[in-house]
Design a protein around this motif. Structure first.
Motif, short mmCIF file in Angstrom:
data_model
loop_
_atom_site.label_atom_id
_atom_site.label_comp_id
_atom_site.label_asym_id
_atom_site.label_seq_id
_atom_site.Cartn_x
_atom_site.Cartn_y
_atom_site.Cartn_z
N GLN A 41 0.92 -1.00 0.02
CA GLN A 41 -0.17 -0.11 0.02
C GLN A 41 0.96 1.38 0.07
N MET A 42 0.76 2.06 -0.85
CA MET A 42 1.49 3.29 -1.12
C MET A 42 0.62 4.42 -0.91
N ASN A 43 0.98 5.61 -0.32
CA ASN A 43 0.08 6.50 0.25
C ASN A 43 1.01 7.68 -0.02
N SER A 44 0.65 8.92 -0.21
CA SER A 44 1.38 10.39 -0.18
C SER A 44 2.56 9.92 -1.26
N LEU A 45 2.02 9.51 -2.50
CA LEU A 45 3.13 9.27 -3.29
C LEU A 45 3.70 10.44 -3.79
N LYS A 46 4.94 10.32 -4.30
CA LYS A 46 5.92 11.55 -4.82
C LYS A 46 6.24 10.96 -6.17
N PRO A 47 6.74 12.03 -6.82
CA PRO A 47 7.21 11.96 -8.10
C PRO A 47 8.38 10.97 -8.24
N GLU A 48 9.20 11.01 -7.10
CA GLU A 48 10.66 10.33 -6.83
C GLU A 48 10.26 8.73 -6.55
N ASP A 49 8.79 8.47 -6.20
CA ASP A 49 8.52 7.25 -6.08
C ASP A 49 8.54 6.39 -7.62
N THR A 50 8.48 7.21 -8.53
CA THR A 50 8.26 6.46 -10.10
C THR A 50 9.25 5.53 -10.30
N ALA A 51 9.16 4.44 -10.72
CA ALA A 51 9.90 3.14 -10.98
C ALA A 51 9.07 2.03 -11.22
N ILE A 52 9.73 1.01 -11.62
CA ILE A 52 9.14 -0.22 -12.05
C ILE A 52 9.28 -1.00 -10.59
N TYR A 53 8.17 -1.57 -10.08
CA TYR A 53 8.46 -1.99 -8.95
C TYR A 53 8.13 -3.86 -9.01
N TYR A 54 9.20 -4.29 -8.29
CA TYR A 54 9.34 -5.68 -8.22
C TYR A 54 8.92 -6.49 -6.86
N CYS A 55 8.19 -7.42 -6.95
CA CYS A 55 8.20 -8.18 -5.69
C CYS A 55 9.24 -9.42 -5.90
N ALA A 56 9.75 -9.88 -4.68
CA ALA A 56 10.69 -11.19 -4.59
C ALA A 56 10.36 -11.91 -3.61
N ALA A 57 10.92 -13.10 -3.61
CA ALA A 57 10.57 -14.22 -2.58
C ALA A 57 11.84 -14.87 -2.07
N ARG A 58 12.01 -14.88 -0.96
CA ARG A 58 13.42 -15.40 -0.33
C ARG A 58 13.05 -16.67 0.56
N SER A 59 13.54 -17.90 0.13
CA SER A 59 13.07 -18.86 0.82
C SER A 59 14.02 -19.10 2.31
N GLY A 60 13.32 -19.84 3.16
CA GLY A 60 13.78 -19.94 4.41
C GLY A 60 13.32 -18.80 5.51
N PHE A 61 13.90 -19.18 6.76
CA PHE A 61 13.23 -18.33 7.82
C PHE A 61 14.20 -17.62 8.40
N GLY A 62 15.20 -16.89 7.80
CA GLY A 62 16.31 -16.10 8.38
C GLY A 62 15.42 -14.78 8.47
N PRO A 63 16.52 -13.87 8.97
CA PRO A 63 16.11 -12.40 9.20
C PRO A 63 15.85 -11.62 7.83
N LEU A 64 14.98 -10.67 7.90
CA LEU A 64 14.73 -10.06 6.92
C LEU A 64 16.03 -9.38 6.22
N THR A 65 15.78 -9.31 4.74
CA THR A 65 16.95 -8.60 4.39
C THR A 65 16.73 -7.59 3.32
N THR A 66 17.62 -6.52 3.11
CA THR A 66 17.52 -5.47 2.17
C THR A 66 18.33 -5.70 0.67
N TYR A 67 18.93 -7.07 0.80
CA TYR A 67 20.13 -7.43 -0.16
C TYR A 67 19.19 -8.03 -1.48
N GLN A 68 19.22 -7.62 -2.70
CA GLN A 68 18.35 -8.21 -3.64
C GLN A 68 18.91 -9.43 -3.79
N TYR A 69 20.16 -9.79 -3.69
CA TYR A 69 20.65 -11.15 -4.16
C TYR A 69 20.49 -12.23 -3.14
#
Length: 125
Positions: free
Chosen positions: A82-110
């Motif tokens: 859910q994206m509110n208060s959108l700004k022009p700098e939010d313009t992009a292609i948005y991708y969802c991704a899945a990470r297997s396992g139960f480890g900590p949340l990560t910001t690293y795309q790889y």
């Protein structure tokens, strides 16, 4: 194997809202942590938000904190942004991704194993 399909992108004026959805195939969706990333023209792909397999832990990029909310419905094999208060700098292609396992949340795309094809979000000023 997980297949991801994003939807919900579009054109919106600054200050408006959009809700992105990411539908996942496969019976093991609930065992995956999920993330949203985005890529603007000429820029590197960047982390937006992540949620753990149970949906009780989330993490956000500073640029979207307080404006975007990630959630999931394991019964529907779907994760939302859910994206509110959108700004022009939010313009992009948005991708969802899945990470297997139960480890900590990560910001690293790889760290993510599966990716959707992306959905375009355009915010006009």
């Amino acid at each position: 194997q997980v297949q991801l399909v994003e939807s919900g992108g579009g054109l919106v004026q600054a200050g408006g809202s959009l809700r992105l959805s990411c539908a996942a195939s496969g019976r093991t969706f609930s065992s995956y942590a999920m993330g949203w990333f985005r890529q603007a023209p000429g820029k590197e792909r960047e982390f937006v938000a992540a949620i753990n397999w149970r949906g009780d832990s989330t993490y956000y990029a500073d640029s979207v904190k307080g404006r975007f909310t990630i959630s999931r419905d394991n019964a529907k094999n779907t994760v939302y942004l859910q994206m509110n208060s959108l700004k022009p700098e939010d313009t992009a292609i948005y991708y969802c991704a899945a990470r297997s396992g139960f480890g900590p949340l990560t910001t690293y795309q790889y760290d993510y194993n599966y990716w959707g094809q992306g959905t375009q979000v355009t915010v006009s000023s």
